[in-house]
Scaffold this motif. Structure first.
Motif, PDB file in Angstrom:
ATOM      1  N   TYR A  36      -2.681 -14.240   1.244  1.00  0.00           N
ATOM      2  CA  TYR A  36      -1.683 -13.592   0.387  1.00  0.00           C
ATOM      3  C   TYR A  36      -2.191 -13.491  -1.049  1.00  0.00           C
ATOM      4  O   TYR A  36      -1.983 -12.478  -1.730  1.00  0.00           O
ATOM      5  CB  TYR A  36      -0.361 -14.367   0.425  1.00  0.00           C
ATOM      6  CG  TYR A  36       0.664 -13.810  -0.534  1.00  0.00           C
ATOM      7  CD1 TYR A  36       1.317 -12.610  -0.266  1.00  0.00           C
ATOM      8  CD2 TYR A  36       0.954 -14.478  -1.728  1.00  0.00           C
ATOM      9  CE1 TYR A  36       2.242 -12.088  -1.167  1.00  0.00           C
ATOM     10  CE2 TYR A  36       1.878 -13.958  -2.620  1.00  0.00           C
ATOM     11  CZ  TYR A  36       2.521 -12.769  -2.339  1.00  0.00           C
ATOM     12  OH  TYR A  36       3.423 -12.249  -3.227  1.00  0.00           O
ATOM     13  N   ASP A  37      -2.857 -14.535  -1.529  1.00  0.00           N
ATOM     14  CA  ASP A  37      -3.395 -14.506  -2.887  1.00  0.00           C
ATOM     15  C   ASP A  37      -4.381 -13.354  -3.059  1.00  0.00           C
ATOM     16  O   ASP A  37      -4.439 -12.717  -4.124  1.00  0.00           O
ATOM     17  CB  ASP A  37      -4.084 -15.830  -3.226  1.00  0.00           C
ATOM     18  CG  ASP A  37      -3.091 -16.956  -3.437  1.00  0.00           C
ATOM     19  OD1 ASP A  37      -1.890 -16.660  -3.628  1.00  0.00           O
ATOM     20  OD2 ASP A  37      -3.502 -18.132  -3.396  1.00  0.00           O
ATOM     21  N   GLN A  38      -5.155 -13.084  -2.021  1.00  0.00           N
ATOM     22  CA  GLN A  38      -6.092 -11.955  -2.094  1.00  0.00           C
ATOM     23  C   GLN A  38      -5.352 -10.617  -2.083  1.00  0.00           C
ATOM     24  O   GLN A  38      -5.787  -9.663  -2.725  1.00  0.00           O
ATOM     25  CB  GLN A  38      -7.094 -12.023  -0.944  1.00  0.00           C
ATOM     26  CG  GLN A  38      -8.146 -13.116  -1.128  1.00  0.00           C
ATOM     27  CD  GLN A  38      -9.042 -13.238   0.077  1.00  0.00           C
ATOM     28  OE1 GLN A  38      -8.597 -13.533   1.184  1.00  0.00           O
ATOM     29  NE2 GLN A  38     -10.324 -13.002  -0.121  1.00  0.00           N
ATOM     30  N   GLN A  39      -4.215 -10.553  -1.359  1.00  0.00           N
ATOM     31  CA  GLN A  39      -3.399  -9.339  -1.395  1.00  0.00           C
ATOM     32  C   GLN A  39      -2.892  -9.089  -2.814  1.00  0.00           C
ATOM     33  O   GLN A  39      -2.895  -7.948  -3.298  1.00  0.00           O
ATOM     34  CB  GLN A  39      -2.217  -9.476  -0.425  1.00  0.00           C
ATOM     35  CG  GLN A  39      -2.588  -9.622   1.041  1.00  0.00           C
ATOM     36  CD  GLN A  39      -2.976  -8.303   1.698  1.00  0.00           C
ATOM     37  OE1 GLN A  39      -2.926  -7.247   1.087  1.00  0.00           O
ATOM     38  NE2 GLN A  39      -3.353  -8.377   2.969  1.00  0.00           N
ATOM     39  N   VAL A  40      -2.466 -10.149  -3.474  1.00  0.00           N
ATOM     40  CA  VAL A  40      -1.995 -10.032  -4.855  1.00  0.00           C
ATOM     41  C   VAL A  40      -3.146  -9.598  -5.767  1.00  0.00           C
ATOM     42  O   VAL A  40      -2.991  -8.718  -6.624  1.00  0.00           O
ATOM     43  CB  VAL A  40      -1.401 -11.374  -5.345  1.00  0.00           C
ATOM     44  CG1 VAL A  40      -1.080 -11.306  -6.833  1.00  0.00           C
ATOM     45  CG2 VAL A  40      -0.160 -11.737  -4.541  1.00  0.00           C
ATOM     46  N   ALA A  85      -3.813  -5.897  -5.369  1.00  0.00           N
ATOM     47  CA  ALA A  85      -2.811  -5.064  -6.037  1.00  0.00           C
ATOM     48  C   ALA A  85      -3.042  -5.040  -7.550  1.00  0.00           C
ATOM     49  O   ALA A  85      -2.931  -3.990  -8.192  1.00  0.00           O
ATOM     50  CB  ALA A  85      -1.411  -5.581  -5.721  1.00  0.00           C
ATOM     51  N   GLU A  86      -3.376  -6.191  -8.114  1.00  0.00           N
ATOM     52  CA  GLU A  86      -3.653  -6.245  -9.551  1.00  0.00           C
ATOM     53  C   GLU A  86      -4.916  -5.458  -9.892  1.00  0.00           C
ATOM     54  O   GLU A  86      -4.976  -4.778 -10.927  1.00  0.00           O
ATOM     55  CB  GLU A  86      -3.797  -7.704  -9.992  1.00  0.00           C
ATOM     56  CG  GLU A  86      -2.488  -8.488  -9.905  1.00  0.00           C
ATOM     57  CD  GLU A  86      -2.668  -9.959 -10.201  1.00  0.00           C
ATOM     58  OE1 GLU A  86      -3.849 -10.421 -10.225  1.00  0.00           O
ATOM     59  OE2 GLU A  86      -1.659 -10.663 -10.403  1.00  0.00           O
ATOM     60  N   LEU A  87      -5.917  -5.535  -9.006  1.00  0.00           N
ATOM     61  CA  LEU A  87      -7.150  -4.783  -9.219  1.00  0.00           C
ATOM     62  C   LEU A  87      -6.888  -3.288  -9.158  1.00  0.00           C
ATOM     63  O   LEU A  87      -7.430  -2.511  -9.959  1.00  0.00           O
ATOM     64  CB  LEU A  87      -8.182  -5.189  -8.161  1.00  0.00           C
ATOM     65  CG  LEU A  87      -9.528  -4.469  -8.197  1.00  0.00           C
ATOM     66  CD1 LEU A  87     -10.233  -4.682  -9.534  1.00  0.00           C
ATOM     67  CD2 LEU A  87     -10.420  -4.941  -7.041  1.00  0.00           C
ATOM     68  N   ALA A  88      -6.047  -2.865  -8.213  1.00  0.00           N
ATOM     69  CA  ALA A  88      -5.712  -1.445  -8.087  1.00  0.00           C
ATOM     70  C   ALA A  88      -5.096  -0.918  -9.384  1.00  0.00           C
ATOM     71  O   ALA A  88      -5.445   0.170  -9.864  1.00  0.00           O
ATOM     72  CB  ALA A  88      -4.756  -1.236  -6.915  1.00  0.00           C
ATOM     73  N   CYS A  90      -8.516   5.040 -15.469  1.00  0.00           N
ATOM     74  CA  CYS A  90      -8.449   6.490 -15.199  1.00  0.00           C
ATOM     75  C   CYS A  90      -8.886   6.908 -13.794  1.00  0.00           C
ATOM     76  O   CYS A  90      -9.125   8.094 -13.540  1.00  0.00           O
ATOM     77  CB  CYS A  90      -9.241   7.289 -16.230  1.00  0.00           C
ATOM     78  SG  CYS A  90      -8.541   7.142 -17.897  1.00  0.00           S
ATOM     79  N   ALA A  91      -8.985   5.959 -12.863  1.00  0.00           N
ATOM     80  CA  ALA A  91      -9.279   6.318 -11.475  1.00  0.00           C
ATOM     81  C   ALA A  91      -7.981   6.494 -10.697  1.00  0.00           C
ATOM     82  O   ALA A  91      -6.970   5.858 -11.006  1.00  0.00           O
ATOM     83  CB  ALA A  91     -10.128   5.240 -10.813  1.00  0.00           C
ATOM     84  N   LYS A  92      -8.017   7.372  -9.708  1.00  0.00           N
ATOM     85  CA  LYS A  92      -6.912   7.405  -8.748  1.00  0.00           C
ATOM     86  C   LYS A  92      -7.182   6.326  -7.714  1.00  0.00           C
ATOM     87  O   LYS A  92      -8.292   6.214  -7.184  1.00  0.00           O
ATOM     88  CB  LYS A  92      -6.823   8.767  -8.051  1.00  0.00           C
ATOM     89  CG  LYS A  92      -5.685   8.828  -7.015  1.00  0.00           C
ATOM     90  CD  LYS A  92      -5.792  10.051  -6.103  1.00  0.00           C
ATOM     91  CE  LYS A  92      -5.385  11.305  -6.818  1.00  0.00           C
ATOM     92  NZ  LYS A  92      -5.310  12.473  -5.878  1.00  0.00           N
ATOM     93  N   VAL A  93      -6.177   5.495  -7.421  1.00  0.00           N
ATOM     94  CA  VAL A  93      -6.345   4.381  -6.494  1.00  0.00           C
ATOM     95  C   VAL A  93      -5.309   4.491  -5.385  1.00  0.00           C
ATOM     96  O   VAL A  93      -4.123   4.700  -5.644  1.00  0.00           O
ATOM     97  CB  VAL A  93      -6.210   3.017  -7.211  1.00  0.00           C
ATOM     98  CG1 VAL A  93      -6.512   1.881  -6.245  1.00  0.00           C
ATOM     99  CG2 VAL A  93      -7.141   2.953  -8.420  1.00  0.00           C
ATOM    100  N   ILE A  94      -5.767   4.337  -4.153  1.00  0.00           N
ATOM    101  CA  ILE A  94      -4.908   4.478  -2.978  1.00  0.00           C
ATOM    102  C   ILE A  94      -5.073   3.233  -2.119  1.00  0.00           C
ATOM    103  O   ILE A  94      -6.194   2.750  -1.920  1.00  0.00           O
ATOM    104  CB  ILE A  94      -5.296   5.735  -2.177  1.00  0.00           C
ATOM    105  CG1 ILE A  94      -5.188   6.975  -3.076  1.00  0.00           C
ATOM    106  CG2 ILE A  94      -4.428   5.893  -0.937  1.00  0.00           C
ATOM    107  CD1 ILE A  94      -6.010   8.146  -2.590  1.00  0.00           C
ATOM    108  N   VAL A  95      -3.958   2.694  -1.614  1.00  0.00           N
ATOM    109  CA  VAL A  95      -3.989   1.484  -0.786  1.00  0.00           C
ATOM    110  C   VAL A  95      -3.162   1.711   0.476  1.00  0.00           C
ATOM    111  O   VAL A  95      -2.033   2.211   0.404  1.00  0.00           O
ATOM    112  CB  VAL A  95      -3.427   0.258  -1.540  1.00  0.00           C
ATOM    113  CG1 VAL A  95      -3.666  -1.012  -0.721  1.00  0.00           C
ATOM    114  CG2 VAL A  95      -4.029   0.130  -2.927  1.00  0.00           C
ATOM    115  N   SER A  96      -3.708   1.327   1.616  1.00  0.00           N
ATOM    116  CA  SER A  96      -2.956   1.342   2.876  1.00  0.00           C
ATOM    117  C   SER A  96      -2.547  -0.074   3.234  1.00  0.00           C
ATOM    118  O   SER A  96      -3.287  -1.031   2.979  1.00  0.00           O
ATOM    119  CB  SER A  96      -3.806   1.920   4.014  1.00  0.00           C
ATOM    120  OG  SER A  96      -4.023   3.294   3.846  1.00  0.00           O
ATOM    121  N   ASN A  97      -1.361  -0.206   3.863  1.00  0.00           N
ATOM    122  CA  ASN A  97      -0.919  -1.513   4.337  1.00  0.00           C
ATOM    123  C   ASN A  97       0.294  -1.329   5.251  1.00  0.00           C
ATOM    124  O   ASN A  97       0.805  -0.216   5.393  1.00  0.00           O
ATOM    125  CB  ASN A  97      -0.557  -2.440   3.170  1.00  0.00           C
ATOM    126  CG  ASN A  97      -0.967  -3.875   3.421  1.00  0.00           C
ATOM    127  OD1 ASN A  97      -0.696  -4.421   4.493  1.00  0.00           O
ATOM    128  ND2 ASN A  97      -1.612  -4.497   2.441  1.00  0.00           N
TER     129      ASN A  97
END
Length: 272
Positions: free
Chosen positions: A205-209, A212-215, A222-229
């Motif tokens: 879970y800590d890595q999931q957090v 998300a913070e990295l995204a 200025c990057a577009k960031v996309i995450v699937s989950n």
């Protein structure tokens, strides 16, 4: 759509109609959890930075796309026999686990992927591949798909690397025009699945957090960031500052085809 040559749990091939319009064209496409590269194979970009923490996987892609040697695929094909049985599979798995030769491990990886149970990739605590025999009638070497993979990336500027998801982007000069797509190990889909169990697969879970913070930080650059989950309350809280698209996905990894059900997933989008 170009199909990857490996079977892969969580393969995004069926989600491409949802993902590709969101990703769009990019100056540079960065994927820290590359897996089978199903998405990268269908993205239009000027440059590709493709990472996976599985070193066997990245070594394999390096051999497939070796500009100085086009014999690797032929050598993979030699491992596929007419007879397919548990004894031959177990012998090949043992050879793979004992080998330290990158070339041999890579071609055996293709064999194992096509002969093991549901194309899973799993290692034990000692680093040994431990997926059981898959009982397929007559597995074929995916020669055409491997050739397509080879030609696709040889015609494009690309880098394959094997490091952590953080390092795969932190040392890149992220800027406007870049697209980063994260497809991490998913959060548990139900309340009965705990993060303590999930962490045994190597993503807590800590890595999931942290992801998300990295995204968000990459979006601020200025990057577009996309995450699937998975689409869960936990995921929606993690990506509360993103735009959320909810989709249903047919699962392809299950012991029985009749038991494969649709799952609720989300695509979180951070745009600068």
């Amino acid at each position: 759509m170009r199909k990857p040559f490996l079977k892969w749990a969580g393969n995004k091939f069926r989600v491409l109609p949802h993902l590709l319009p969101i990703i769009g064209d990019s100056k540079r496409y960065i994927e820290p959890f590359g897996g089978s590269m199903a998405v990268a194979l269908n993205v239009s970009a000027g440059e590709y930075v493709l990472n996976d923490i599985n070193n066997d996987l990245i070594n394999l892609y390096g051999h497939v796309t070796d500009v100085n040697d086009d014999t690797f695929i032929k050598y993979c094909q030699e491992l596929f026999y007419e007879s397919n049985n548990r004894e031959a599979y177990n012998e090949m798995r043992d050879l793979f686990n004992q080998s330290t030769d990158s070339f041999e491990r890579s071609r055996m990886f293709v064999y194992l992927n096509r002969h093991c149970f549901n194309g899973l990739t799993r290692y034990n605590s000692k680093g040994g591949f431990n997926v059981p025999f898959g009982k397929m009638k007559n597995p074929k070497c995916p020669v055409n798909e491997m050739l397509q993979f080879r030609m696709y990336f040889l015609q494009r500027k690309h880098r394959f690397m094997s490091t952590s998801f953080e390092d795969s982007v932190l040392y890149e000069n992220i800027e406007s025009g870049d697209v980063v797509y994260f497809d991490p190990p998913y959060v548990p889909a139900s309340e009965t699945a705990s993060f303590s169990d999930y962490a045994k697969e190597g993503f807590s879970y800590d890595q999931q957090v942290q992801l998300a913070e990295l995204a968000e930080s990459l979006c601020n650059r200025c990057a577009k960031v996309i995450v699937s989950n998975h689409d869960t309350d936990v995921s929606r809280q993690l990506y509360k500052n993103a735009s959320i698209h909810s989709i249903q996905v047919q699962r392809s990894i299950s012991a029985k085809g009749s038991s494969r059900k649709k799952a609720n997933e989300l695509i979180a989008i951070y745009e600068p």
